[in-house]
Write an enzyme that holds these catalytic residues in place. Structure first.
Site, PDB file in Angstrom:
ATOM      1  N   ASP A 103       3.648  -4.801   7.131  1.00  0.00           N
ATOM      2  CA  ASP A 103       2.877  -5.536   6.120  1.00  0.00           C
ATOM      3  C   ASP A 103       3.091  -7.045   6.147  1.00  0.00           C
ATOM      4  O   ASP A 103       4.080  -7.558   6.648  1.00  0.00           O
ATOM      5  CB  ASP A 103       3.172  -4.998   4.715  1.00  0.00           C
ATOM      6  N   GLU A 170       7.020  -2.886   3.241  1.00  0.00           N
ATOM      7  CA  GLU A 170       8.413  -3.327   3.072  1.00  0.00           C
ATOM      8  C   GLU A 170       8.483  -4.366   1.966  1.00  0.00           C
ATOM      9  O   GLU A 170       9.445  -4.401   1.201  1.00  0.00           O
ATOM     10  CB  GLU A 170       8.964  -3.900   4.383  1.00  0.00           C
TER      11      GLU A 170
HETATM   12 ZN    ZN Z   1       9.725 -10.486   3.344  1.00  0.00          ZN
HETATM   13 ZN    ZN Z   2      10.672  -9.160   6.071  1.00  0.00          ZN
END
Ligand code: ZN
Ligand code: ZN
Length: 439
Positions: A103, A170
């Site tokens: 991401d 994440e």
């Molecule tokens: Zn980050």
């Molecule tokens: Zn990162």
């Protein structure tokens, strides 16, 4: 006679070395990385210009899944919503998972690079936002694919099962949990080790950092509502002013780290947002605070959270608030603790192959990562740091020059070639160390 015996002996030795003893020619990881770099850089430039927000990484995942299939990986998509799992079985041996994040962040890129992202989209709350790989996850994905290419093309240099994991979300620390909840550790071979890299905006490009033990923190996100009794701004005596209570609470919270916590236990209590009121002459009914709280150990985490609760309630009580404040806890992130034995083993291999000018101990930081979920699941885990700062800028910053943009900055611009190559080297060397042909 001797002329006949010598060739026979030599033949026996060749058979031995080709059979049980099996001593492969040492792989030259640097040459392999250089040979793959052009393809990997093309992937990087593509990913950088097409970033996607957390749990929306569909085009990214499809691109990576397609490339992995061409390399011979058995690929499953849609794990934990947009995650991908690629498996390459190569004989009996350990199972090692190499993880990348997929991401990007809601940041409008301001690097001035010719390949800067111009992507805009709606975030989950409906806001129009720019999107940028401001944490360098595009560096990680490219290096990860480069390592997968090298491992797939040189199967005589390792034995075992390689799992390449593309993890979504994440940045919202939800992706690793989503993949594990979707059966990542039960539907697929359970890894003996999990390794990953993260680029580092504090280290010069080309450097590989390691550190045994805790390297990233527990992170707790709190939302506190302080309740008062609103009224006219000119009649404070008829109200209980939650703005004043909030102001006192924020200052009192600062004494937790400075007065209650041991100076030897790193900790952070930050109030990152405060919202209350609409107008100069109205005292509102409530004020909302949002906090991030960081620590490395569970006892410190518990002490910080209980002190926040105690102080918040006490300040409201002292002001005669009509209701106790409410405290909501967001999903917690656990500290990332690099497994000591795994770190020693991989760092020794890196030092042996690349030397101490390229590989060194790198200090922990107060950031957080959901790679910790694998270590919480009982799997020895290691995250290596990859320096990303152009050497000239790094040197200038040491001489008091401009401050280096941090990760998540709109100006974060990793020095792509040495950064990606170092990440590939770190991954390939670590994978071969953990899945050796013979011992
Ligand atoms: Zn980050
Ligand atoms: Zn990162």
């Amino acid at each position: 006679m001797s002329r006949q015996i010598v060739p026979a002996l030599a033949c026996a030795l060749i058979l031995l070395s080709a059979g049980a003893v099996s001593v492969p020619v040492p792989a030259d990881a640097a040459a392999e990385v250089n040979a793959e770099y052009a393809k990997v850089e093309a992937l990087y430039l593509d990913l950088h210009q097409h970033p996607e927000l957390s749990f929306h990484e569909t085009a990214t995942a499809a691109k990576l899944a397609g490339e992995l299939r061409q390399l011979g990986f058995d690929v499953t998509t849609g794990i934990g919503r947009t995650g991908i799992v690629g498996i390459l079985k190569n004989g009996a041996g350990p199972t090692v998972m190499l993880r990348t994040e997929l991401d990007a962040l809601p940041v409008t890129e301001n690097t001035g690079l010719p390949y800067a992202s111009t992507v805009r989209t709606k975030d989950d709350a409906g806001n129009d936002v720019g999107v940028m790989h401001a944490c360098g996850h595009d560096i990680h994905m490219s290096a990860w694919m480069g390592a997968a290419r090298i491992m797939a093309a040189n199967r005589n240099t390792w034995r075992g099962t390689l799992i390449v994991l593309g993890q979504p979300a994440e940045e919202t620390v939800a992706g690793a949990r989503a993949m594990i909840a979707d059966g990542l550790l039960t539907r697929f071979p359970r890894p003996d080790f999990v390794i990953a890299v993260h680029d580092d905006a504090r280290l010069p490009a080309g450097l590989i950092g390691y550190h045994a033990g805790a390297i990233l923190t527990n992170a707790d996100a709190l939302t506190i509502k302080i309740f008062g009794r609103g009224g006219h701004g000119a009649r404070p005596d008829a109200t209980v002013d939650p703005v004043v209570i909030a102001a006192r609470t924020i200052l009192s919270l600062q004494t937790i780290v400075s007065r209650e916590n041991s100076p030897f236990d790193p900790a952070v209590v930050t109030v990152g947002s405060i919202h209350g009121g609409t107008k100069n002459n109205i005292i509102p009914d409530e004020v909302q605070l949002q906090l991030t709280v960081r620590s490395f150990t569970d006892p410190v985490r518990k002490r910080l959270l209980s002190a926040i609760e105690r102080i918040t309630k006490a300040e409201a009580l002292a002001a005669g608030a009509p209701r106790e404040p409410s405290i909501e806890y967001g999903p917690p992130t656990n500290a990332l603790v690099n497994d000591s034995a795994l770190t020693r083993r991989v760092s020794a291999a890196l030092l042996k192959e690349l030397g101490p000018t390229r590989v060194r101990d790198a200090p922990p930081e107060m950031a957080s990562e959901d790679l910790a979920e694998f270590q919480v699941a009982g799997i020895p885990t290691l995250m290596m740091r990859i320096g990303a700062v152009p050497q000239a800028k790094y040197d200038a910053s040491l001489r008091g020059g401009p401050a280096l943009p941090s990760l998540h900055s709109s100006q974060f611009a990793p020095d792509r070639e040495p950064t990606i190559k170092s990440a590939m080297l770190a991954e390939v060397i670590a994978l071969r160390e953990l899945m050796p042909v013979s011992r």
